[in-house]
Motif scaffolding. Structure first.
Motif, mmCIF file in Angstrom:
data_model
loop_
_atom_site.group_PDB
_atom_site.id
_atom_site.type_symbol
_atom_site.label_atom_id
_atom_site.label_comp_id
_atom_site.label_asym_id
_atom_site.label_seq_id
_atom_site.Cartn_x
_atom_site.Cartn_y
_atom_site.Cartn_z
ATOM 1 N N ASN A 46 0.815 -1.227 0.000
ATOM 2 C CA ASN A 46 0.000 0.000 0.000
ATOM 3 C C ASN A 46 0.841 1.265 0.000
ATOM 4 N N ALA A 47 1.914 1.265 -0.748
ATOM 5 C CA ALA A 47 2.854 2.387 -0.743
ATOM 6 C C ALA A 47 2.324 3.615 -1.461
ATOM 7 N N PHE A 48 1.363 3.438 -2.340
ATOM 8 C CA PHE A 48 0.884 4.552 -3.150
ATOM 9 C C PHE A 48 -0.539 4.924 -2.768
ATOM 10 N N ASP A 49 -0.815 6.235 -2.787
ATOM 11 C CA ASP A 49 -2.165 6.705 -2.517
ATOM 12 C C ASP A 49 -2.639 7.571 -3.682
ATOM 13 N N ASP A 50 -3.779 8.215 -3.508
ATOM 14 C CA ASP A 50 -4.359 8.997 -4.598
ATOM 15 C C ASP A 50 -3.478 10.181 -4.999
ATOM 16 N N SER A 51 -2.742 10.744 -4.065
ATOM 17 C CA SER A 51 -1.847 11.854 -4.419
ATOM 18 C C SER A 51 -0.734 11.371 -5.347
ATOM 19 N N HIS A 52 -0.253 10.155 -5.133
ATOM 20 C CA HIS A 52 0.752 9.579 -6.030
ATOM 21 C C HIS A 52 0.152 9.339 -7.415
ATOM 22 N N ARG A 53 -1.091 8.842 -7.438
ATOM 23 C CA ARG A 53 -1.755 8.590 -8.713
ATOM 24 C C ARG A 53 -1.932 9.886 -9.503
ATOM 25 N N ARG A 54 -2.348 10.947 -8.818
ATOM 26 C CA ARG A 54 -2.531 12.245 -9.498
ATOM 27 C C ARG A 54 -1.202 12.766 -10.034
ATOM 28 N N LEU A 55 -0.153 12.648 -9.248
ATOM 29 C CA LEU A 55 1.168 13.109 -9.685
ATOM 30 C C LEU A 55 1.643 12.324 -10.899
#
Length: 69
Positions: A46-55
């Motif tokens: 679970n290292a990535f969240d929605d902010s990572h996806r947007r970036l």
């Protein structure tokens, strides 16, 4: 030509000995044409969240624009 050292073998990644536990990938698309995929991997679950996806999505748009011009 792709560097074979950078190749990710998905069969290896699915085995328990692989350190990979998270992946995030977005398409690089220009004018309805797929140019590739930007992908990142991490050893933590679970290292990535929605902010990572947007970036990553914003980076994919920039890459598509650069490649298309």
């Amino acid at each position: 030509m792709a560097d074979e050292r950078a190749r990710l073998d998905l069969d290896d990644a699915s085995r328990d000995e692989s350190p990979l536990r998270s992946a995030l990938a977005v398409p690089v698309v220009s004018a309805e044409r797929s140019l590739g995929v930007l992908s990142f991997y991490a050893c933590e679950p679970n290292a990535f969240d929605d902010s990572h996806r947007r970036l990553l999505a914003a980076a994919a748009v920039a890459v598509a624009q650069s490649v298309s011009h």
